[in-house]
Design an enzyme around this catalytic site. Structure first.
Site, PDB file in Angstrom:
ATOM      1  N   LYS A   1       0.863  -1.193   0.000  1.00 10.94           N
ATOM      2  CA  LYS A   1       0.000   0.000   0.000  1.00 10.94           C
ATOM      3  C   LYS A   1       0.896   1.239   0.000  1.00 10.94           C
ATOM      4  O   LYS A   1       1.747   1.411   0.881  1.00 10.94           O
ATOM      5  CB  LYS A   1      -0.879  -0.052   1.257  1.00 10.94           C
ATOM      6  CG  LYS A   1      -2.149   0.752   1.166  1.00 10.94           C
ATOM      7  CD  LYS A   1      -3.015   0.441   2.395  1.00 10.94           C
ATOM      8  CE  LYS A   1      -4.267   1.266   2.436  1.00 10.94           C
ATOM      9  NZ  LYS A   1      -4.949   1.140   3.735  1.00 10.94           N
TER      10      LYS A   1
HETATM   11  O1  G3P Z   1      -7.656   2.078   5.550  1.00 11.00           O
HETATM   12  C1  G3P Z   1      -7.874   3.390   5.192  1.00 11.00           C
HETATM   13  C2  G3P Z   1      -9.217   3.980   5.515  1.00 11.00           C
HETATM   14  O2  G3P Z   1     -10.208   3.026   5.404  1.00 11.00           O
HETATM   15  C3  G3P Z   1      -9.279   4.834   6.743  1.00 11.00           C
HETATM   16  O3  G3P Z   1     -10.574   5.005   7.245  1.00 11.00           O
HETATM   17  O4  G3P Z   1     -12.147   5.711   9.028  1.00 11.00           O
HETATM   18  O5  G3P Z   1      -9.718   6.323   9.205  1.00 11.00           O
HETATM   19  O6  G3P Z   1     -11.182   7.427   7.519  1.00 11.00           O
HETATM   20  P1  G3P Z   1     -10.912   6.177   8.306  1.00 11.00           P
END
Ligand code: G3P
Length: 218
Positions: A88
């Protein structure tokens, strides 16, 4: 549409896997830190454990380097952990260069921190296997995250790009449904919105009635 779980929590990964609908896992440095994993060896061991739980799904492991040479070295080490690791890489200039290098060298990537269609085009041009638009964070900034998924889906289809759209930063079960509708190839979600898809009050009422009636002929 594939279902990934967006967590580094082993219990939640096992629970989603046991449900039989899990196609992979995404992690990021914040999710790893949340699990209290410290040090490179522990982090790499944790990725390996996740790969072994999921068995045949893609597992995203994020680089924490930001310069081309460092991203390449770190990505190669991550990819060596297990054949199912997807490297990633953040949507930055050196990240795009690195994605192209990984593509040319047979290492699959997930381009993360994507917030616009332009960024999604660059990720696809560089050959990323997945592109990760963060739809919840877009909603948080008063834009429409699901609309971005639809826009990228239209562009990729028109242009014949093969990069899979991995809708990330999911906050609700409705997000999952809307992303499916908008053309996402994958949704990565915390466990709760996935389990939320099971729920409907009429299902509960209907089941209670069936079980009640079943007593009449038991
Ligand atoms: O894995 C990346 C992403 O899904 C992060 O989510 O909830 O931290 O905006 P969030």
């Amino acid at each position: 549409m594939k279902f990934f779980i967006d967590t580094a929590n082993l219990e939640q990964i096992k629970e989603a896997h046991e449900l039989g609908i899990l196609d992979g896992v995404t992690t990021n440095p914040s999710l790893m830190a949340k699990e209290g994993i410290k040090g490179k060896d522990a982090v790499y061991k944790h990725y390996k454990t996740i790969c072994e739980i999921v068995k045949d799904g893609d597992i995203s492991a994020e680089v924490i380097s930001t310069t081309f040479n460092e991203i390449i070295e770190e990505g190669k080490s991550l990819a060596a952990i297990h054949p199912n690791i997807i490297v990633k890489v953040p949507m930055i200039k050196d990240g795009v260069k690195a994605i192209k290098w990984f593509t040319d060298n047979g290492i699959p990537t997930n381009c993360t921190l994507v917030f616009s269609a332009g960024q999604a085009i660059l990720a696809a041009k560089a050959g990323a296997k997945y592109v990760s638009p963060f739809i919840g964070r877009i909603d948080d900034s008063n834009w429409d995250g699901v609309e971005l998924i639809a826009q990228i889906a239209q562009i990729y289809s028109l242009q014949g790009f093969h990069t899979e759209i991995l809708a990330a930063s999911i906050r609700s079960s409705l997000h999952i449904v809307k992303c499916a509708e908008a053309g996402a190839d994958v949704v990565t979600s915390p466990l709760e919105p996935i389990l939320g898809l099971l729920k409907h009050p009429l299902t509960d009422l209907g089941l209670a009635k069936f079980l009640e009636d079943a007593k009449k002929f038991a």
